[in-house]
Write a protein that holds these residues in place. Structure first.
Motif, short mmCIF file in Angstrom:
data_model
loop_
_atom_site.label_atom_id
_atom_site.label_comp_id
_atom_site.label_asym_id
_atom_site.label_seq_id
_atom_site.Cartn_x
_atom_site.Cartn_y
_atom_site.Cartn_z
N GLU A 69 47.25 -25.52 -87.67
CA GLU A 69 46.18 -25.60 -86.66
C GLU A 69 46.02 -27.01 -86.13
N GLU A 70 46.18 -27.99 -87.01
CA GLU A 70 45.96 -29.40 -86.62
C GLU A 70 46.98 -29.89 -85.58
N HIS A 71 48.04 -29.12 -85.37
CA HIS A 71 49.07 -29.53 -84.40
C HIS A 71 48.80 -29.02 -82.98
N GLN A 72 47.70 -28.33 -82.79
CA GLN A 72 47.46 -27.69 -81.48
C GLN A 72 47.46 -28.68 -80.32
N ALA A 73 46.76 -29.79 -80.46
CA ALA A 73 46.67 -30.76 -79.35
C ALA A 73 48.05 -31.36 -79.07
N LEU A 74 48.77 -31.67 -80.14
CA LEU A 74 50.13 -32.24 -80.00
C LEU A 74 51.05 -31.26 -79.27
N MET A 75 50.96 -29.98 -79.63
CA MET A 75 51.81 -28.98 -78.97
C MET A 75 51.45 -28.86 -77.49
N GLY A 76 50.16 -28.94 -77.17
CA GLY A 76 49.75 -28.89 -75.78
C GLY A 76 50.29 -30.08 -75.01
N GLU A 77 50.26 -31.24 -75.63
CA GLU A 77 50.77 -32.45 -74.98
C GLU A 77 52.28 -32.34 -74.75
N ILE A 78 52.98 -31.74 -75.70
CA ILE A 78 54.43 -31.55 -75.52
C ILE A 78 54.68 -30.63 -74.31
N MET A 79 53.89 -29.58 -74.19
CA MET A 79 54.08 -28.65 -73.05
C MET A 79 53.88 -29.36 -71.71
N THR A 80 52.85 -30.19 -71.60
CA THR A 80 52.63 -30.86 -70.31
C THR A 80 53.67 -31.96 -70.10
N SER A 81 54.19 -32.55 -71.17
CA SER A 81 55.29 -33.52 -71.03
C SER A 81 56.52 -32.82 -70.47
N ILE A 82 56.77 -31.62 -70.96
CA ILE A 82 57.93 -30.86 -70.47
C ILE A 82 57.76 -30.55 -68.99
N GLN A 83 56.57 -30.17 -68.59
CA GLN A 83 56.31 -29.90 -67.16
C GLN A 83 56.60 -31.14 -66.31
N LYS A 84 56.16 -32.31 -66.80
CA LYS A 84 56.40 -33.55 -66.03
C LYS A 84 57.89 -33.89 -65.99
N LEU A 85 58.57 -33.69 -67.11
CA LEU A 85 60.01 -33.97 -67.15
C LEU A 85 60.76 -33.05 -66.20
N ALA A 86 60.37 -31.78 -66.17
CA ALA A 86 61.03 -30.82 -65.27
C ALA A 86 60.86 -31.27 -63.81
N GLU A 87 59.68 -31.78 -63.51
CA GLU A 87 59.42 -32.28 -62.15
C GLU A 87 60.28 -33.52 -61.87
N GLN A 88 60.30 -34.45 -62.82
CA GLN A 88 61.11 -35.68 -62.68
C GLN A 88 62.58 -35.36 -62.48
#
Ligand code: AMP
Ligand code: ZN
Length: 114
Positions: A56-75
């Protein structure tokens, strides 16, 4: 940091890699054996062995990874689409025991996987 873990050592800068994004919690680097024109691995710096080891404690980290992936896909201009893959455990074909998200794109991809 797990000294025997390849991706922990990449995150610590002990093993060189082609880093495309980094912050305090996440590193993204190009896969050494790309399966498509764009193939980036996004990892937490914290050693988490696999998706099966998430807490459970990894939820915020996993969310941040998802938005990082979105930014990388755009880049990387993956405007026609891309795939995110998390191989998990033996049946999932995981070969490095440190959680990693494959961002794959730049060509049409087949489905389903073998
Ligand atoms: P998986 O099979 O899902 O565990 O993915 C592991 C990935 O790590 C593979 O796609 C490998 O090509 C990649 N890989 C292994 N060693 C390195 C490295 N030193 N630098 C970058 N990617 C690597
Ligand atoms: Zn690790």
């Amino acid at each position: 940091m797990n000294k025997d873990c390849l991706f922990c050592r990449i995150a610590a800068g002990e093993i060189p890699s082609d880093i495309v994004f980094e912050n305090e919690r996440i590193v993204a680097f190009r896969d050494i054996n790309p399966v498509a024109p764009v193939h980036i691995l996004v990892i937490p710096k914290e050693h988490i062995a696999s998706m099966a080891h998430l807490k459970e404690e990894h939820q915020a980290l996993m969310g941040e990874i998802m938005t990082s992936i979105q930014k990388l896909a755009e880049q990387e201009k993956l405007d026609d689409g891309f795939r995110v893959v998390v191989n998990t455990g033996r049946d999932g074909g995981q070969t490095v025991s440190h959680l990693h998200f494959h961002l794959i794109g730049g060509r049409g991809l087949q489905w389903p996987p073998g």
